[in-house]
Design a protein around this motif. Sequence first.
Motif, mmCIF file in Angstrom:
data_model
loop_
_atom_site.group_PDB
_atom_site.id
_atom_site.type_symbol
_atom_site.label_atom_id
_atom_site.label_comp_id
_atom_site.label_asym_id
_atom_site.label_seq_id
_atom_site.Cartn_x
_atom_site.Cartn_y
_atom_site.Cartn_z
ATOM 1 N N ALA A 168 0.830 -1.211 0.000
ATOM 2 C CA ALA A 168 0.000 0.000 0.000
ATOM 3 C C ALA A 168 0.858 1.252 0.000
ATOM 4 N N ALA A 169 1.717 1.387 1.013
ATOM 5 C CA ALA A 169 2.450 2.636 1.237
ATOM 6 C C ALA A 169 3.410 2.968 0.103
ATOM 7 N N VAL A 170 3.939 1.960 -0.563
ATOM 8 C CA VAL A 170 4.875 2.189 -1.670
ATOM 9 C C VAL A 170 4.194 1.948 -3.016
ATOM 10 N N HIS A 171 3.690 0.741 -3.217
ATOM 11 C CA HIS A 171 3.256 0.350 -4.557
ATOM 12 C C HIS A 171 1.899 0.913 -4.947
ATOM 13 N N ALA A 172 0.897 0.805 -4.083
ATOM 14 C CA ALA A 172 -0.394 1.403 -4.426
ATOM 15 C C ALA A 172 -0.266 2.912 -4.556
ATOM 16 N N VAL A 173 0.507 3.529 -3.677
ATOM 17 C CA VAL A 173 0.738 4.977 -3.779
ATOM 18 C C VAL A 173 1.388 5.316 -5.113
ATOM 19 N N GLY A 174 2.461 4.619 -5.469
ATOM 20 C CA GLY A 174 3.135 4.890 -6.740
ATOM 21 C C GLY A 174 2.269 4.566 -7.934
ATOM 22 N N GLY A 175 1.501 3.474 -7.861
ATOM 23 C CA GLY A 175 0.682 3.069 -8.993
ATOM 24 C C GLY A 175 -0.478 4.003 -9.263
ATOM 25 N N TRP A 176 -1.200 4.398 -8.231
ATOM 26 C CA TRP A 176 -2.349 5.290 -8.448
ATOM 27 C C TRP A 176 -1.905 6.722 -8.676
ATOM 28 N N ALA A 177 -0.743 7.110 -8.138
ATOM 29 C CA ALA A 177 -0.160 8.403 -8.518
ATOM 30 C C ALA A 177 0.172 8.400 -10.009
ATOM 31 N N SER A 178 0.646 7.264 -10.515
ATOM 32 C CA SER A 178 0.950 7.143 -11.945
ATOM 33 C C SER A 178 -0.293 7.347 -12.789
ATOM 34 N N LEU A 179 -1.415 6.774 -12.364
ATOM 35 C CA LEU A 179 -2.650 6.936 -13.133
ATOM 36 C C LEU A 179 -3.059 8.401 -13.198
ATOM 37 N N ALA A 180 -2.993 9.093 -12.073
ATOM 38 C CA ALA A 180 -3.329 10.522 -12.077
ATOM 39 C C ALA A 180 -2.406 11.295 -13.006
ATOM 40 N N ALA A 181 -1.112 10.972 -12.973
ATOM 41 C CA ALA A 181 -0.135 11.681 -13.795
ATOM 42 C C ALA A 181 -0.423 11.512 -15.278
ATOM 43 N N ILE A 182 -0.727 10.285 -15.710
ATOM 44 C CA ILE A 182 -0.907 10.063 -17.156
ATOM 45 C C ILE A 182 -2.266 10.569 -17.638
ATOM 46 N N ILE A 183 -3.231 10.674 -16.735
ATOM 47 C CA ILE A 183 -4.510 11.281 -17.123
ATOM 48 C C ILE A 183 -4.308 12.752 -17.452
ATOM 49 N N VAL A 184 -3.568 13.459 -16.591
ATOM 50 C CA VAL A 184 -3.317 14.881 -16.832
ATOM 51 C C VAL A 184 -2.384 15.069 -18.023
ATOM 52 N N LEU A 185 -1.380 14.224 -18.136
ATOM 53 C CA LEU A 185 -0.367 14.360 -19.181
ATOM 54 C C LEU A 185 -0.903 14.023 -20.568
ATOM 55 N N GLY A 186 -1.757 13.025 -20.655
ATOM 56 C CA GLY A 186 -2.273 12.591 -21.952
ATOM 57 C C GLY A 186 -1.393 11.519 -22.572
#
Length: 444
Positions: A168-186
């Motif tokens: 959770a603290a490392v992987h889920a955080v990094g993974g769902w942060a990645s989703l937010a990043a690529i949504i904004v980035l396109g």
Amino acid sequence: MEQSLNQLAMGIDTVWVLVAAALVFFMEAGFAALEAGFIRAKNSINIIMKVFMDCTVGMLGYWAVGFGVMYGLDKAGIIGISDFFLQGEAAHLGLKIPLYAYWLFQAAFAVAVATIVSGAVAERMKFAPYIVFSFLATAIIYPMAGHWVWNPEGWLAKMGMVDFAGSAAVHAVGGWASLAAIIVLGPRTGKFNADGSPNVIPGHNLPLAAMGAFMLWFGWFGFNPGSSLSGLDMNIARIAVTTNLAAAAGGTIGAIYTTLKWGKPDPSMVINGCLAGLVAITAGCASVSPVSAVIIGAIAGVLVVEAVGWVDHLRADDPVGAVAVHGFCGTFGVLAVGFFHSEKGLLNGGGWGLLGTQALGVLSVSLFAFIATYIVFSVLKATVGIRVTVEEELDGMDLAEHGIAAYSDSPTFPTHSGAPSLSNLPESAPMQWTQLTPTQSSGK
């Protein structure tokens, strides 16, 4: 005599944690090789530079701010307010090793979170804004989530959430942060057709990606067993075994499942299947049996294959599968503890209590990571901009951002305004310009 034995025990534990910290830090080399192999040659220097900046800027961010946010004193269970710049003793943590050793181990975890995101935003994100995000991820975003889960005063820690080494603290955080990043980035130019169907943009070097995965697998023997913080804890043997078995199961099922699904075993999914098993077992590696570890890894091996397709259907472009591996499988791994925990798991007669706590915990840190990253990327997009131009994307990030190609025998491409358009590529266009592969649209 007792004092001498205590000093000997502290010395053994300190050496153990320092070796584990080195193994976890070496995982950055694995990330660099994996991500470079999974993307096109013209962008490989850029992604490696981003991983380097995670290790430099990110390490400084965690030293200056992040460790205090994560492990500082806090009565509300939300955010630490002491021990910035390592100025303090952190006595409330009850450490049996020097604070410096503990910090080094935790700092290696912090930079890993930022590096998870680097792969997801590969091939189109500007270098400078990424550095800003890397600092904020290691100074604020990851430390706050880690505070909730791992600080004895954190609100999820007080509820009894089990996340031994960070699904959770490392992987889920990094993974769902990645989703937010690529949504904004396109998405990358040419990744999706007008009807939303995805096109495969193959990586340039799968053997390099496989070597990166082996490095990550090796480093996980520091990531998970090292989280015991003691070389005298005999449970580290079981932790190492459950870690290894989950990876083996994930890779094996990845090969079998893709053969059944597509007719041939997909190398990229075997690689990510191993990593999915490692991510999923990270929360429960100290508290599940070897049989449970195999089951968890096997489920993760299927989940990661399907999750890659789900992410594509969202029109979210993730070149290395970070969301599938870390977001989906990290979340699953946390929930799996609620089912398979040797004493408190639902399937072992422990009832629903732990499963409920696990679900609340992973949902909380995932939502926080997603929202915080979405805000950071949106602000950066509105101010300094986060995406290179189409011309720079065609040239490749290596030339556009760093003025150098990854391979000395690569052709020298025209830069910026001299690059051809996607609709008018010459027949002799180098592979580094190629955006799509003919007839490939498997949805992977």
